[in-house]
Design a protein around this motif. Structure first.
Motif, PDB file in Angstrom:
ATOM      1  N   GLU A   1       0.932  -1.251  -0.038  1.00  0.00           N
ATOM      2  CA  GLU A   1       0.144  -0.054   0.095  1.00  0.00           C
ATOM      3  C   GLU A   1       0.866   1.196   0.068  1.00  0.00           C
ATOM      4  OE1 GLU A   1      -3.779  -1.782   2.587  1.00  0.00           O
ATOM      5  OE2 GLU A   1      -2.666  -0.327   3.491  1.00  0.00           O
ATOM      6  N   LYS A   2       1.989   1.205   0.639  1.00  0.00           N
ATOM      7  CA  LYS A   2       2.905   2.313   0.855  1.00  0.00           C
ATOM      8  C   LYS A   2       4.288   1.997   1.386  1.00  0.00           C
ATOM      9  CE  LYS A   2       0.829   3.025   5.512  1.00  0.00           C
ATOM     10  NZ  LYS A   2      -0.045   4.046   6.187  1.00  0.00           N
ATOM     11  N   ASP A   3       5.140   3.095   1.073  1.00  0.00           N
ATOM     12  CA  ASP A   3       6.371   2.687   1.759  1.00  0.00           C
ATOM     13  C   ASP A   3       6.502   2.552   3.040  1.00  0.00           C
ATOM     14  OD1 ASP A   3       7.407   3.189  -0.781  1.00  0.00           O
ATOM     15  OD2 ASP A   3       8.253   5.400  -0.558  1.00  0.00           O
ATOM     16  N   LEU A   4       7.091   1.559   3.669  1.00  0.00           N
ATOM     17  CA  LEU A   4       7.213   1.295   5.034  1.00  0.00           C
ATOM     18  C   LEU A   4       8.608   1.086   5.555  1.00  0.00           C
ATOM     19  CD1 LEU A   4       4.113  -0.956   5.493  1.00  0.00           C
ATOM     20  CD2 LEU A   4       4.266   1.511   5.919  1.00  0.00           C
ATOM     21  N   ASP A   5       8.997   1.335   6.639  1.00  0.00           N
ATOM     22  CA  ASP A   5      10.292   0.889   7.339  1.00  0.00           C
ATOM     23  C   ASP A   5       9.676   0.176   8.683  1.00  0.00           C
ATOM     24  OD1 ASP A   5      12.474   0.602   8.872  1.00  0.00           O
ATOM     25  OD2 ASP A   5      13.068   2.697   8.937  1.00  0.00           O
ATOM     26  N   LEU A   6       9.823  -1.047   8.795  1.00  0.00           N
ATOM     27  CA  LEU A   6       9.509  -1.903   9.649  1.00  0.00           C
ATOM     28  C   LEU A   6      10.462  -2.657  10.425  1.00  0.00           C
ATOM     29  CD1 LEU A   6       6.582  -3.468   7.400  1.00  0.00           C
ATOM     30  CD2 LEU A   6       6.306  -1.617   9.016  1.00  0.00           C
TER      31      LEU A   6
ATOM     32  N   PHE B   1      12.618  -2.909   5.018  1.00  0.00           N
ATOM     33  CA  PHE B   1      12.091  -1.717   4.060  1.00  0.00           C
ATOM     34  C   PHE B   1      11.147  -2.357   3.006  1.00  0.00           C
ATOM     35  CE2 PHE B   1      16.089  -0.506   6.183  1.00  0.00           C
ATOM     36  CZ  PHE B   1      15.680   0.820   6.670  1.00  0.00           C
ATOM     37  N   ILE B   2      10.150  -1.581   2.832  1.00  0.00           N
ATOM     38  CA  ILE B   2       9.097  -2.109   2.013  1.00  0.00           C
ATOM     39  C   ILE B   2       8.837  -0.848   0.857  1.00  0.00           C
ATOM     40  CG2 ILE B   2       6.712  -3.137   1.464  1.00  0.00           C
ATOM     41  CD1 ILE B   2       7.429  -4.796   3.826  1.00  0.00           C
ATOM     42  N   LYS B   3       8.879  -0.729  -0.255  1.00  0.00           N
ATOM     43  CA  LYS B   3       8.435  -0.116  -1.052  1.00  0.00           C
ATOM     44  C   LYS B   3       6.887  -0.249  -1.519  1.00  0.00           C
ATOM     45  CE  LYS B   3      12.308   2.527  -1.308  1.00  0.00           C
ATOM     46  NZ  LYS B   3      12.086   4.020  -1.067  1.00  0.00           N
ATOM     47  N   LYS B   4       6.306   0.933  -2.026  1.00  0.00           N
ATOM     48  CA  LYS B   4       4.882   1.031  -2.629  1.00  0.00           C
ATOM     49  C   LYS B   4       4.796   0.248  -3.924  1.00  0.00           C
ATOM     50  CE  LYS B   4       1.004   3.823  -3.743  1.00  0.00           C
ATOM     51  NZ  LYS B   4       0.577   5.298  -3.783  1.00  0.00           N
TER      52      LYS B   4
ATOM     53  N   MET C   1       7.530 -10.719  -1.678  1.00  0.00           N
ATOM     54  CA  MET C   1       8.134 -10.540  -0.269  1.00  0.00           C
ATOM     55  C   MET C   1       8.470 -11.617   0.247  1.00  0.00           C
ATOM     56  SD  MET C   1       5.323  -8.054   1.539  1.00  0.00           S
ATOM     57  CE  MET C   1       4.733  -6.254   0.876  1.00  0.00           C
ATOM     58  N   THR C   2       9.608 -11.818   0.930  1.00  0.00           N
ATOM     59  CA  THR C   2      10.058 -12.916   1.818  1.00  0.00           C
ATOM     60  C   THR C   2       9.104 -13.252   2.987  1.00  0.00           C
ATOM     61  OG1 THR C   2      11.309 -11.802   3.378  1.00  0.00           O
ATOM     62  CG2 THR C   2      12.516 -12.479   1.196  1.00  0.00           C
TER      63      THR C   2
ATOM     64  N   GLN D   1       6.203  -8.625   8.495  1.00  0.00           N
ATOM     65  CA  GLN D   1       6.157  -7.254   9.158  1.00  0.00           C
ATOM     66  C   GLN D   1       5.089  -6.309   8.505  1.00  0.00           C
ATOM     67  OE1 GLN D   1       7.724  -7.808  11.871  1.00  0.00           O
ATOM     68  NE2 GLN D   1       9.124  -6.113  11.480  1.00  0.00           N
ATOM     69  N   TYR D   2       4.972  -6.407   7.089  1.00  0.00           N
ATOM     70  CA  TYR D   2       4.093  -5.700   6.395  1.00  0.00           C
ATOM     71  C   TYR D   2       2.392  -5.995   7.142  1.00  0.00           C
ATOM     72  CZ  TYR D   2       0.926  -4.387   2.346  1.00  0.00           C
ATOM     73  OH  TYR D   2      -0.027  -3.737   1.666  1.00  0.00           O
TER      74      TYR D   2
END
Length: 337
Positions: free
Chosen positions: A200-205, A209-212, A217-218, A224-225
Motif C-alpha cells: 500500500e505504501k513505503d514502510l520501514d518496519l 524496508f518495503i516500497k509501495k 516479499m519474503t 512485518q507488512y
C-alpha cells in the motif's frame, strides 16, 4: 439322381443362409483382431495410470514425511502446547477453522495477536475469511467482558472457540496456531520465490524496508507488512493488510505449478504449525484449488461498519464496543450466503 434325391437337396438360398449362420458363429467366438487390439490397448493404459498413481502416491507420502520431520527438528521454533480443543462440526457440512497468530512479546505475552476464521464449503466452493479485531469487547465464557484476544491467554484456542460461538454463533471444527517466529518459515516453505503483494505504501518496519507497489516479499517481509499498525488507521489497517497477505498466500501457494512440491510443503507447514487439521482435509481442498474449481476468496472484518464505537475501561483499557446482535447477524449471513 432320383426325383426324391433332387427334392431333398438343399436349395441355393438355404445353402447361403447356412453359410451366413456359420460365419456369424465364427465371429462370435473369434472377435476381429482390430477389436482385440483396441481392448488390450485400453487395458494397458489403465494399468499404466494405476502404476503412475501408486508411484506418485508413494513419492507424495515420502515428501510429506520429509517436510514434517524437517520442521519438527527445527529447534529454533518454540512448540505451542494445546491441552484441549473440543471442535464442533457445522450442521451444513461446511468447515470452519480457527486461525490464531500467537505473540509472546512484551505486554501481549500469551495473547493472540491475530484472530481469524477460515470458512470453506465443498458445495459452494467459496473460501471465506473472517478477521476479528483484537480489541473487540466481548463476553468471554467464565471470564466476563474483555478484549477478544484475552480469551487465548485465559484458556487457549478452545476458549477462543467458545467465545466466538457464544458471541457470533460460529461452530468451529479445527484450529491452527502460528507463532510469529514460525510464520516467515511457513511462507518461505509454501512460496520459496516469495509472495507477490501490492504494498500500500513505503514502510520501514524494524529495519525491514518495503516500497509501495508490486513486489515479491519474503516470509519476514510479509510478516512485518501484515503486522504494521503505527499509522492513522491503527488496527483497522493492519487487519486489512493481514487479509491481503492471506489472500495472496491462498491464491499463489496452491496451483498446478505446486503439484510436485505441495506434499513436502504441507509437511513443513504442519511441522511449523500447532493444529488438529487432518491430512484428508488438506488433500480434499487442495484438489479443488489445483483443478481451478474454487471461487475467489471473500473477506469480512468484525466489527462491521457502523456497529462499533471506542470505549475506555479502567480494567482493560481502550476497546471497540460493538452492537452484538448486528455483528452476529452479519457473521451468520456471511457464512451462510
Amino acid at each position: 439322381m432320383s426325383r426324391m434325391d433332387r427334392y431333398n437337396q438343399p436349395s441355393v438360398q438355404e445353402n447361403q443362409q447356412s453359410m451366413e449362420r456359420r460365419q456369424q458363429q465364427s465371429e462370435h467366438h473369434h472377435p476381429p483382431k482390430k477389436k482385440r487390439k483396441k481392448r488390450h490397448l485400453f487395458r494397458n493404459i489403465l494399468l499404466l495410470l494405476f502404476l503412475l498413481l501408486l508411484v506418485f502416491g508413494g513419492y507424495s507420502y515420502a515428501s510429506y514425511k520429509k517436510g514434517l520431520e524437517s520442521a519438527k527438528n527445527d529447534k529454533s521454533i518454540p512448540q505451542i502446547k494445546v491441552d484441549e480443543f473440543n471442535g464442533e462440526a457445522s450442521s451444513d457440512g461446511s468447515v470452519n477453522i480457527l486461525l490464531l497468530g500467537s505473540d509472546s512479546r512484551g505486554a501481549d505475552q500469551g495473547r493472540s495477536d491475530t484472530i481469524m476464521v477460515a470458512h470453506y464449503s465443498k458445495n459452494s466452493k467459496t473460501p471465506k475469511l473472517i478477521s476479528f479485531m483484537r480489541d473487540t469487547y466481548v463476553n468471554i465464557p467464565g471470564v466476563g467482558y474483555n478484549k477478544i484476544n484475552a480469551a487465548y491467554s485465559y484458556g487457549g484456542p478452545d476458549l477462543v472457540r467458545k467465545t466466538l460461538k457464544n458471541m457470533f454463533g460460529i461452530s468451529i471444527q479445527y484450529y491452527a496456531i502460528v507463532n510469529f517466529e514460525s510464520f516467515p518459515k511457513v511462507i518461505d516453505t509454501l512460496l520459496p520465490s516469495g509472495v507477490k503483494i501490492n504494498a500500500e505504501k513505503d514502510l520501514d518496519l524494524d529495519q525491514v524496508f518495503i516500497k509501495k507497489g508490486w513486489q515479491s516479499m519474503t516470509g519476514k517481509q510479509a510478516l512485518q507488512y501484515a503486522r504494521f499498525r503505527h499509522d492513522e488507521e491503527g488496527d483497522f489497517g493492519r487487519v486489512r493488510r493481514q487479509q491481503q497477505v492471506m489472500t495472496a498466500i491462498m491464491k499463489q501457494a496452491v496451483s498446478p505449478k505446486s503439484l510436485f512440491t505441495f506434499a513436502e510443503a504441507v509437511g513443513k507447514v504442519q511441522g511449523y504449525t500447532t493444529t488438529d487439521i487432518p491430512n484428508s482435509f488438506y488433500l480434499s481442498v487442495a484438489k479443488d484449488f489445483v483443478i481451478g474449481s474454487v471461487n475467489p476468496l471473500e473477506k469480512m472484518t468484525v466489527p462491521v461498519d457502523d456497529s462499533w464505537s471506542y470505549e475506555n475501561y479502567t480494567s482493560v483499557g481502550s476497546v471497540l464496543s460493538i452492537d452484538e446482535l448486528k455483528n452476529k447477524l452479519a457473521v451468520q449471513k456471511f457464512v451462510n450466503d
